[in-house]
Design a protein around this motif. Sequence first.
Motif, PDB file in Angstrom:
ATOM      1  N   SER A 102       0.798  -1.226   0.000  1.00 56.56           N
ATOM      2  CA  SER A 102       0.000   0.000   0.000  1.00 56.56           C
ATOM      3  C   SER A 102       0.831   1.276   0.000  1.00 56.56           C
ATOM      4  O   SER A 102       0.378   2.323  -0.468  1.00 56.56           O
ATOM      5  N   THR A 124       0.301   8.497  -7.229  1.00 61.88           N
ATOM      6  CA  THR A 124      -0.814   7.685  -6.737  1.00 61.88           C
ATOM      7  C   THR A 124      -0.255   6.462  -6.023  1.00 61.88           C
ATOM      8  O   THR A 124       0.621   5.775  -6.554  1.00 61.88           O
ATOM      9  N   GLY A 141      -2.129   1.803  -2.120  1.00 58.54           N
ATOM     10  CA  GLY A 141      -3.157   1.644  -1.101  1.00 58.54           C
ATOM     11  C   GLY A 141      -4.492   2.241  -1.497  1.00 58.54           C
ATOM     12  O   GLY A 141      -5.531   1.892  -0.928  1.00 58.54           O
ATOM     13  N   ASP A 142      -4.475   3.154  -2.478  1.00 57.02           N
ATOM     14  CA  ASP A 142      -5.714   3.780  -2.955  1.00 57.02           C
ATOM     15  C   ASP A 142      -6.269   3.095  -4.202  1.00 57.02           C
ATOM     16  O   ASP A 142      -7.275   3.537  -4.752  1.00 57.02           O
ATOM     17  N   GLU A 185      -7.641  -0.214  -6.452  1.00 58.80           N
ATOM     18  CA  GLU A 185      -8.343  -1.494  -6.393  1.00 58.80           C
ATOM     19  C   GLU A 185      -7.730  -2.509  -7.351  1.00 58.80           C
ATOM     20  O   GLU A 185      -7.541  -3.672  -7.011  1.00 58.80           O
ATOM     21  N   THR A 217      -9.282   2.986  -9.029  1.00 54.15           N
ATOM     22  CA  THR A 217      -9.082   3.290  -7.618  1.00 54.15           C
ATOM     23  C   THR A 217     -10.253   2.780  -6.786  1.00 54.15           C
ATOM     24  O   THR A 217     -11.312   2.438  -7.310  1.00 54.15           O
ATOM     25  N   LYS A 218     -10.075   2.764  -5.486  1.00 51.36           N
ATOM     26  CA  LYS A 218     -11.114   2.281  -4.577  1.00 51.36           C
ATOM     27  C   LYS A 218     -12.274   3.255  -4.465  1.00 51.36           C
ATOM     28  O   LYS A 218     -13.367   2.874  -4.051  1.00 51.36           O
ATOM     29  N   ARG A 219     -12.065   4.504  -4.833  1.00 51.26           N
ATOM     30  CA  ARG A 219     -13.137   5.497  -4.728  1.00 51.26           C
ATOM     31  C   ARG A 219     -13.976   5.572  -5.989  1.00 51.26           C
ATOM     32  O   ARG A 219     -14.892   6.374  -6.083  1.00 51.26           O
TER      33      ARG A 219
END
Length: 243
Positions: free
Chosen positions: A147, A208, A211-212, A214, A240-242
Motif C-alpha cells: 500500500s 498515486t 493503497g488507494d 483497487e 481506484t477504490k473510490r
Amino acid sequence: MVMCQLQIFTGRVMFMFVLLGWYFVEPVSSQDGAGSIVGEVLDGMTGVPLVGAIVTLDDDEVGISTDENGHFFLEQQRTGAISVRVDHDGYITRVEPVSINKNTVSFVHFYMSSMDLLLDELKVVTQREREKEGPGLGDIRPTEAESSLTVMKLMAARIPSLTVLGGTYSAAGTPEIRIRGQGSMTVSNTPAIYLDGVRINSQVLMETFAGDVERIRVLKGPSAVSMYPDAVNGVILVDTKRR
C-alpha cells in the motif's frame, strides 16, 4: 440411459392417470368460486422428476413438496392470476404465472435449470469478456503490504513485460513506460494510461499510491484498440477504490 428413459415414461403415464382421476372423479373444488392447480417439476435437461421440490404460491412462506414422481396438487385456490414458485436444492428458482378459473383444474409444468449449468454459462461469458479485452499482460490487485508503494513502482516490480525508462520512482522525475514487444524504434511506443476512465500521463502514477488502488490491468492487441482507440501501443487501466 434406458432405465432413465423408462423412468421418465412411466412417470409421465402415471401423471396422466392422476390428472384424469382428479379431473373426472374428484370434484374440482367444494368451495364456491375456487379452482385447483396440478403440476409436475422436472429436470430441464434430463426430464427426470424432481422429488422434494418446494412449491409455494405468491408470497406464502409455507409450501408443499413434490412427491416421488415430481407431482404436486393445490386445491381450494382463489380464482384469477397467481404466481407459482418452485425451489429445489441445486436448481435455479422458477416462478410461473398461472390463471385459475372457477371450478376448473389448471395444469402447469416446471422444467428446472441446474445451478451447475448456470455457472458453466457464466464461465463462458466471463471468458468471452476477457477475450474482448485482448491479451492481458498484467492484472494486479495490490496487497496491504504494497500500500505504501507508488503505482509506478508497483507495476515495475510486478509486471515483467513493462519497462520504465529514465527518471526515478519518485516524483522527482517523469519516466517513460514501454510495453515490451509493442511499438517501434522510430515512433512513440508509450502505452495509453487511464485512471478511473480518465486519460492521464505517467507522472500521475508516481503520485498515486497502491493503497488507494483497487486494480491495475495492462492490455494490448486489436481488442484493446477497439475499446481505446489510442491504445495502439497497449493500455494501462488503473481503477481506484473510490471509483
